[in-house]
Motif scaffolding. Structure first.
Motif, short mmCIF file in Angstrom:
data_model
loop_
_atom_site.label_atom_id
_atom_site.label_comp_id
_atom_site.label_asym_id
_atom_site.label_seq_id
_atom_site.Cartn_x
_atom_site.Cartn_y
_atom_site.Cartn_z
N ASP A 40 -7.09 -4.61 8.72
CA ASP A 40 -7.94 -3.61 8.07
C ASP A 40 -9.15 -3.21 8.91
OD1 ASP A 40 -6.52 -3.11 5.75
OD2 ASP A 40 -7.48 -4.71 4.61
N ARG A 88 0.81 -1.21 0.00
CA ARG A 88 0.00 0.00 0.00
C ARG A 88 0.85 1.27 0.00
NH1 ARG A 88 -4.90 -2.00 4.06
NH2 ARG A 88 -5.76 -3.53 2.58
N LYS A 123 -10.26 -9.23 -1.51
CA LYS A 123 -10.95 -8.14 -0.81
C LYS A 123 -11.64 -7.21 -1.80
CE LYS A 123 -10.17 -4.05 2.00
NZ LYS A 123 -9.17 -3.08 2.49
N ALA A 124 -10.96 -6.88 -2.89
CA ALA A 124 -11.55 -6.00 -3.90
C ALA A 124 -12.81 -6.61 -4.51
CB ALA A 124 -10.51 -5.73 -5.00
N GLU A 125 -12.79 -7.92 -4.69
CA GLU A 125 -13.94 -8.61 -5.24
C GLU A 125 -15.08 -8.66 -4.24
OE1 GLU A 125 -14.27 -13.05 -5.80
OE2 GLU A 125 -13.96 -12.46 -7.86
N GLU A 177 -5.53 -8.81 -1.27
CA GLU A 177 -6.00 -7.55 -1.83
C GLU A 177 -6.98 -7.79 -2.98
OE1 GLU A 177 -5.55 -5.12 0.14
OE2 GLU A 177 -3.86 -3.92 -0.56
N ASN A 178 -6.71 -8.81 -3.79
CA ASN A 178 -7.60 -9.13 -4.91
C ASN A 178 -8.93 -9.72 -4.44
OD1 ASN A 178 -6.41 -8.89 -7.87
ND2 ASN A 178 -4.71 -9.32 -6.51
N THR A 194 -15.70 -6.46 -1.75
CA THR A 194 -16.04 -5.14 -1.22
C THR A 194 -17.54 -4.85 -1.10
OG1 THR A 194 -13.95 -4.17 -1.96
CG2 THR A 194 -15.75 -2.64 -1.53
#
Length: 212
Positions: A137, A78, A202-204, A199-200, A206
């Motif tokens: 997070d 990040r 998590k993005a999916e 991260e991938n 969200t």
């Protein structure tokens, strides 16, 4: 969701120019792990006192250190520097108890599932793997809530992570032929891959509400 080859490619790109720092982080992590293992060396093999002290050292020192390693790579991806000091990021009032709780609960649950058969234990270990990242997070969550959230987020992604871990295990075994020296590069690479994977996912995930 990006494919595993894409995640690996992104991990290599992120580490470009940072391999030296990754190696330093790995060495510091190993040294701290050795410190946690000292009771096994200082006390006679099989001694009750040594076993108890080792267990306590593992829970109250090694668990927060492992949590700090997750934090180190999450901060790195990040935009922060890949700094070994971040390994101690769990030794504060915000994360110390929770880093112990999430790792201890995961270990207990995996052990209990493994009593049934090895396969359920492996499946659960994959299901719980995102819990430390989720807790980083969402520090307001409990360890139990982070584990539950991880199970939901990993739905449909366990095979993807299994294949990543299979590659890690294969390279780790091969590194034994060179006295495990390649692990100095393998560990930072796969820690970056694991964190990119989170991260991938998590993005999916969200759009789904986070447990409070």
């Amino acid at each position: 969701m990006k494919t595993n080859p894409e995640i690996r490619m992104e991990a290599r790109a992120a580490l470009s120019g940072n391999w030296g720092k990754g190696i330093i982080v790995t060495i510091v992590y190993w040294l701290l792990s050795i410190v946690a293992s000292l009771p096994q060396v200082l006390f006679p093999v099989g001694s009750v006192a040594g076993s108890i002290i080792y267990l306590l050292a593992y829970i109250f020192f090694a668990f927060p250190v492992a949590f700090g390693l997750n934090m180190t790579y999450l901060r790195f991806l990040r935009g922060e520097t890949l700094d070994a000091d971040h390994i101690f990021g769990a030794f504060n009032s915000t994360f110390y108890k929770k880093s112990i709780a999430v790792n201890l609960l995961s270990a207990i649950y995996i052990f209990l599932w493994s009593l049934l058969l090895i396969v359920p234990g492996i499946i659960k270990s994959l299901s719980y793997c995102l819990a430390p990242y989720i807790l980083i997070d969402n520090p307001s969550l409990t360890g139990e809530q982070a584990i539950c959230q991880s199970m939901k987020m990993m739905d449909g992604h366990k095979m993807d992570l299994f294949l990543i871990l299979l590659g890690y295990a294969g390279l780790s075994i091969l590194s034994a032929l060179l006295l495990f020296i390649p692990m100095l590069w393998i560990v930072p690479y796969y820690m970056t891959v694991f964190t990119k994977f989170y991260e991938n996912v998590k993005a999916e995930y969200t759009p789904v509400a986070v447990i409070e």
